[in-house]
Enzyme design. Structure first.
Site, mmCIF file in Angstrom:
data_model
loop_
_atom_site.group_PDB
_atom_site.id
_atom_site.type_symbol
_atom_site.label_atom_id
_atom_site.label_comp_id
_atom_site.label_asym_id
_atom_site.label_seq_id
_atom_site.Cartn_x
_atom_site.Cartn_y
_atom_site.Cartn_z
ATOM 1 N N LYS A 205 15.100 -2.318 27.494
ATOM 2 C CA LYS A 205 14.275 -1.473 28.383
ATOM 3 C C LYS A 205 14.442 -1.910 29.849
ATOM 4 C CE LYS A 205 10.513 1.040 29.539
ATOM 5 N NZ LYS A 205 10.097 2.386 29.294
ATOM 6 N N LYS B 187 6.942 -1.371 38.189
ATOM 7 C CA LYS B 187 6.569 -2.310 37.119
ATOM 8 C C LYS B 187 7.823 -2.776 36.364
ATOM 9 C CE LYS B 187 4.521 -2.724 32.596
ATOM 10 N NZ LYS B 187 3.902 -2.148 31.427
ATOM 11 N N THR C 234 5.440 -1.938 27.214
ATOM 12 C CA THR C 234 6.550 -2.490 28.000
ATOM 13 C C THR C 234 6.047 -3.788 28.617
ATOM 14 O OG1 THR C 234 7.364 -0.290 28.535
ATOM 15 C CG2 THR C 234 8.119 -2.090 29.934
HETATM 16 P P1 NAD Z 1 -2.697 3.352 29.906
HETATM 17 O O1 NAD Z 1 -3.252 2.460 30.954
HETATM 18 O O2 NAD Z 1 -2.969 4.807 29.948
HETATM 19 O O3 NAD Z 1 -3.125 2.812 28.444
HETATM 20 C C1 NAD Z 1 -3.294 1.457 28.122
HETATM 21 C C2 NAD Z 1 -4.585 1.361 27.319
HETATM 22 O O4 NAD Z 1 -4.754 0.013 26.860
HETATM 23 C C3 NAD Z 1 -5.829 1.709 28.160
HETATM 24 O O5 NAD Z 1 -6.491 2.799 27.561
HETATM 25 C C4 NAD Z 1 -6.660 0.434 28.116
HETATM 26 O O6 NAD Z 1 -8.049 0.662 28.064
HETATM 27 C C5 NAD Z 1 -6.155 -0.205 26.840
HETATM 28 N N1 NAD Z 1 -6.424 -1.647 26.775
HETATM 29 C C6 NAD Z 1 -6.203 -2.601 27.703
HETATM 30 N N2 NAD Z 1 -6.577 -3.798 27.248
HETATM 31 C C7 NAD Z 1 -7.069 -3.606 25.996
HETATM 32 C C8 NAD Z 1 -7.629 -4.441 25.022
HETATM 33 N N3 NAD Z 1 -7.787 -5.764 25.229
HETATM 34 N N4 NAD Z 1 -8.030 -3.903 23.856
HETATM 35 C C9 NAD Z 1 -7.893 -2.569 23.623
HETATM 36 N N5 NAD Z 1 -7.365 -1.710 24.521
HETATM 37 C C10 NAD Z 1 -6.973 -2.223 25.692
HETATM 38 O O7 NAD Z 1 -1.114 3.080 29.944
HETATM 39 P P2 NAD Z 1 0.018 3.975 29.260
HETATM 40 O O8 NAD Z 1 0.582 4.928 30.264
HETATM 41 O O9 NAD Z 1 -0.459 4.473 27.944
HETATM 42 O O10 NAD Z 1 1.163 2.870 29.037
HETATM 43 C C11 NAD Z 1 1.076 1.954 27.970
HETATM 44 C C12 NAD Z 1 2.377 1.147 27.938
HETATM 45 O O11 NAD Z 1 3.477 2.039 27.782
HETATM 46 C C13 NAD Z 1 2.648 0.361 29.232
HETATM 47 O O12 NAD Z 1 3.186 -0.889 28.880
HETATM 48 C C14 NAD Z 1 3.657 1.231 29.965
HETATM 49 O O13 NAD Z 1 4.485 0.479 30.827
HETATM 50 C C15 NAD Z 1 4.437 1.827 28.800
HETATM 51 N N6 NAD Z 1 5.091 3.113 29.107
HETATM 52 C C16 NAD Z 1 4.389 4.112 29.719
HETATM 53 C C17 NAD Z 1 5.033 5.328 29.983
HETATM 54 C C18 NAD Z 1 4.287 6.457 30.646
HETATM 55 O O14 NAD Z 1 4.944 7.439 31.042
HETATM 56 N N7 NAD Z 1 2.974 6.400 30.783
HETATM 57 C C19 NAD Z 1 6.389 5.500 29.629
HETATM 58 C C20 NAD Z 1 7.048 4.471 28.983
HETATM 59 C C21 NAD Z 1 6.400 3.266 28.716
#
Ligand code: NAD
Length: 295
Positions: free
Chosen positions: A171, A246, A96
């Site tokens: 979204k 966010k 997102t």
């Molecule tokens: P998270 O922080 O658990 O996962 C993100 C991952 O990206 C982390 O493991 C981090 O180490 C990795 N990362 C960051 N920079 C990186 C790079 N340069 N190279 C490789 N890996 C890298 O977050 P999440 O909860 O998995 O959310 C991910 C996305 O999904 C976000 O944009 C969030 O807004 C969206 N989202 C999350 C949810 C939820 O319920 N968690 C629901 C809908 C949408």
């Protein structure tokens, strides 16, 4: 079966990548966090040490990263996706992020000869684990047709919202509406309490009258009327205040860059911001009802 490079194996990306492994794809995954790589290996994926290693023979690249700056860093630059992925691969960003960065990424991908989709999700961690996510995609018709089968292995509703950036637009519009409607429902219950109107009576009436909405009927912010709502579980998230904030901030960035006034969206952002600043980032977003009572 396709060769897939998956970047970002966190709370969402980890289980999504594991579902692609389960579906029989050859998946190479990369994350900055060693523990996430180990979990991915445990699920049968091939953990690798760089973005380039993950994408070098990929037919499809999928990313699930925190925000626009991470997506920009992973896709562009000498060690990024655009430089290291074989020609003709399909690029899908499920993070997102802001609409502007999503459109810039699609343009840069096109300039390098790639089709790229923005495909943010709703459905949370449970949806990622159970492969029941909703994907809102922005892409050309051709790119959407190519992506749909693989997205269907991670989700159950795959919606084509228009050209590049329109997945992110869908979204932020939806989640701004959700943030506002949860505050509206909460205010109605708080007023009912003070007027001596029983909560269940308000629920029974409004859920079949013109006040009906998802924040009331599926995710009711007071304990009682809807058994599965976080209000019955001490407002344990669900969808956290930090996540809602966010998305509301992204809605305000989008409104500013489009020159559109969204006064209720702006006010909802301020209210969630204040609630989060009081140490409630991990609380479910429907817990805003408690903050409103303190005003
Ligand atoms: P998270 O922080 O658990 O996962 C993100 C991952 O990206 C982390 O493991 C981090 O180490 C990795 N990362 C960051 N920079 C990186 C790079 N340069 N190279 C490789 N890996 C890298 O977050 P999440 O909860 O998995 O959310 C991910 C996305 O999904 C976000 O944009 C969030 O807004 C969206 N989202 C999350 C949810 C939820 O319920 N968690 C629901 C809908 C949408």
């Amino acid at each position: 079966m396709s060769k897939i490079g998956f970047i970002g194996l966190g709370n969402m990306g980890g289980p999504m990548a594991a579902n692609l492994v389960k579906a029989g794809h050859d998946v190479k995954g990369f994350d900055l966090v060693a523990e996430n790589l180990a979990t991915f290996s445990g699920a049968g994926g091939q953990a690798v040490g760089t973005v380039a290693d993950a994408v070098q023979d990929a037919e499809i690249v999928i990313s699930m990263l925190p925000a626009g700056k991470h997506v920009s860093a992973v896709y562009t630059g000498p060690v990024g996706v655009l430089e290291n992925t074989p020609a003709g691969a399909l690029l899908i960003d499920c993070s997102t992020i802001d609409v502007t960065t999503a459109r810039e990424m699609a343009e840069k991908a096109a300039a390098s000869g790639f089709d790229m989709l923005d495909a943010p999700v709703s459905g949370g961690i449970m949806g990622a684990q159970g492969a029941t996510l909703t994907f809102m995609t922005g892409a050309s018709d051709e790119a959407f047709a190519r992506a749909e089968p693989v997205l269907a292995q991670m989700g159950k509703n795959i919606i084509h919202a228009g050209g590049p950036g329109n997945g992110q637009a869908a979204k932020v519009c939806n989640n701004m509406l959700l943030g506002i409607s949860m505050i509206g429902v909460s205010e109605a219950f708080n007023l009912a309490d003070k007027l001596g109107l029983d909560r269940q009576k308000l629920f029974d009436i409004s859920s079949t009258a013109s006040g009906q909405c998802w924040s009331l009927t599926t995710y009711c912010p007071v304990p009682g009327p809807v058994e599965t709502s976080p209000a019955n579980n001490d407002y344990k998230a669900g969808f956290s205040v930090a996540m809602m904030l966010k998305d509301l901030k992204l809605s305000q960035d989008a409104a500013n860059s489009a020159g559109v006034d969204t006064p209720l969206g702006a006010h909802a952002t301020q209210l969630y911001d204040a609630f989060e600043s009081n140490g409630n980032g991990d609380v479910d977003f429907s817990g805003i009802i408690k903050y409103l009572r303190t005003l």
